[in-house]
Design an enzyme around this catalytic site. Sequence first.
Site, short mmCIF file in Angstrom:
data_model
loop_
_atom_site.label_atom_id
_atom_site.label_comp_id
_atom_site.label_asym_id
_atom_site.label_seq_id
_atom_site.Cartn_x
_atom_site.Cartn_y
_atom_site.Cartn_z
N LYS A 11 -24.55 -11.13 9.55
CA LYS A 11 -25.11 -11.95 10.62
C LYS A 11 -25.10 -13.45 10.32
O LYS A 11 -25.02 -14.27 11.22
CB LYS A 11 -26.54 -11.50 10.94
CG LYS A 11 -26.56 -10.18 11.69
CD LYS A 11 -27.86 -9.97 12.41
CE LYS A 11 -27.76 -8.79 13.37
NZ LYS A 11 -27.72 -7.49 12.66
N GLU A 21 -33.72 -14.52 19.32
CA GLU A 21 -34.41 -13.24 19.50
C GLU A 21 -34.17 -12.41 18.25
O GLU A 21 -33.19 -12.60 17.54
CB GLU A 21 -33.82 -12.49 20.71
CG GLU A 21 -32.55 -11.66 20.43
CD GLU A 21 -31.32 -12.48 20.08
OE1 GLU A 21 -31.32 -13.69 20.35
OE2 GLU A 21 -30.36 -11.92 19.52
N SER A 52 -21.28 -3.62 6.76
CA SER A 52 -21.86 -4.79 7.42
C SER A 52 -23.12 -5.32 6.74
O SER A 52 -23.44 -6.50 6.87
CB SER A 52 -22.15 -4.47 8.89
OG SER A 52 -22.96 -3.32 9.00
C1 LIG Z 1 -27.42 -6.26 13.29
C2 LIG Z 1 -26.59 -5.40 12.42
C3 LIG Z 1 -25.55 -4.58 12.94
C4 LIG Z 1 -25.25 -4.46 14.41
O1 LIG Z 1 -24.84 -5.62 15.04
P1 LIG Z 1 -23.34 -5.89 15.49
O2 LIG Z 1 -23.45 -7.11 16.33
O3 LIG Z 1 -22.85 -4.70 16.25
O4 LIG Z 1 -22.55 -6.09 14.26
C5 LIG Z 1 -24.77 -3.86 12.06
N1 LIG Z 1 -25.00 -3.88 10.72
C6 LIG Z 1 -26.00 -4.62 10.19
C7 LIG Z 1 -26.20 -4.58 8.71
C8 LIG Z 1 -26.83 -5.41 11.01
O5 LIG Z 1 -27.81 -6.12 10.46
#
Ligand SMILES: *Cc1c(COP(=O)(O)O)cnc(C)c1O
Length: 401
Positions: free
Chosen positions: A94, A116, A383
């Site tokens: 993020k 948000e 992610s």
């Molecule tokens: C917020 C988040 C997501 C989901 O958000 P996307 O916009 O779909 O990437 C996925 N993985 C993690 C670790 C997150 O914090």
Amino acid sequence: MNIDKENLPDSRGYFGEFGGMYVPETLMAALTELIEAYRIARKDDAFINEFRKELNEYAGRPTRLYYAKSLTETLGGAQIYLKREDLLHTGAHKINNVLGQAILAKRLGKTRIIAETGAGQHGVATATVCARLGLECVIYMGEEDMRRQAPNVYRMRLCGAKVEAVTSGQRTLKDAVNEAMRDWVASSRHTHYILGSALGCHPFPMMVRDFHRVIGEEAHKQFIDQVGRLPDEMVACVGGGSNAIGFFFEFLDKPEIRLVGVEAGGREITQGNHAARIAGGRLGILQGCKTVILQDEHGQIDPTHSVSAGLDYAAIGPEHAYYEKLGRVEYAYATDDEALNAFKSLSKAEGIIPALESSHGLAYTIRRAKELSADKLICCNLSGRGDKDVQEAARVMGETV
Ligand SMILES: *Cc1c(COP(=O)(O)O)cnc(C)c1O
């Protein structure tokens, strides 16, 4: 199939029939200013260089491309690689987007940032970057989420942010977006709204995508340098869709590479029990954007469920809806149980604890690797890291921390 990806979205913010600007007239001045500023900034070397410098020096890029040798050998199928976005500062992808938008806001002369947050991950990334760049920061968060995610509320406050409790509606993410929008209508002269995923009205889906494109660009170079060829399949979890679009974008015009987005299958694909928009949704409008949405026969937004808060939203980013329709990206889902199993498998096999969101992509990767032969390469975008999830995962699995 020929995707003219560099010219998406069109000047009105559409990816085919998806996207657009479904906002009150009072927001149009702020959005028009933002569109124009971003149009210039994205071609400006000074902006690009400052963004790259912050990504490297503050966020910790490039992230590693990691061969999951032990997991691969345990499964006996395709070779599994992980793109390690979990190693970034604040523990997830993020921060890429937050840095891009915060630097853009400063160029615009804005001194105040609002955002948000649901689980608090985007709020923490935003508060962190605002501390770094000397910007005032206000985070809107549903009262219910503040209770569930108290440590993240504390982190944001430590970094100097003000956390505003949202008491309308169900007191969760959707309500927090509404409050942030309301603030922005009144404050846009000196305030920028940092939206947290590839969602909402134009130009957010495009901007957020662009700020995450570095994930796929790095992966491309790393596969060539470290492995000598590109992967056969790439997998990412999809909430709003920001980590997935950032990972996929570089490879959209390579049709030999299979791209798979993985949504939250929750308990099962029945109304109220999941957040798999492609599997269970249809065209509608939510929070500024025309896209595929979970809704009932009257167009009322369905309640959603997922073990991972970051995937628990009723709309999918418009660019994903478009590539699904074109057939360029495939969408699958993983249930809560499958994600929890993947959470355990990666921890045990590699000593890497994945976020529950990322565990959905991993669950699909594990399922798929077993179907493929050992000469195939599959890469999953990790992610985020799972430290934030250990308590909840243990609770759901009936274990003690
Ligand atoms: C917020 C988040 C997501 C989901 O958000 P996307 O916009 O779909 O990437 C996925 N993985 C993690 C670790 C997150 O914090």
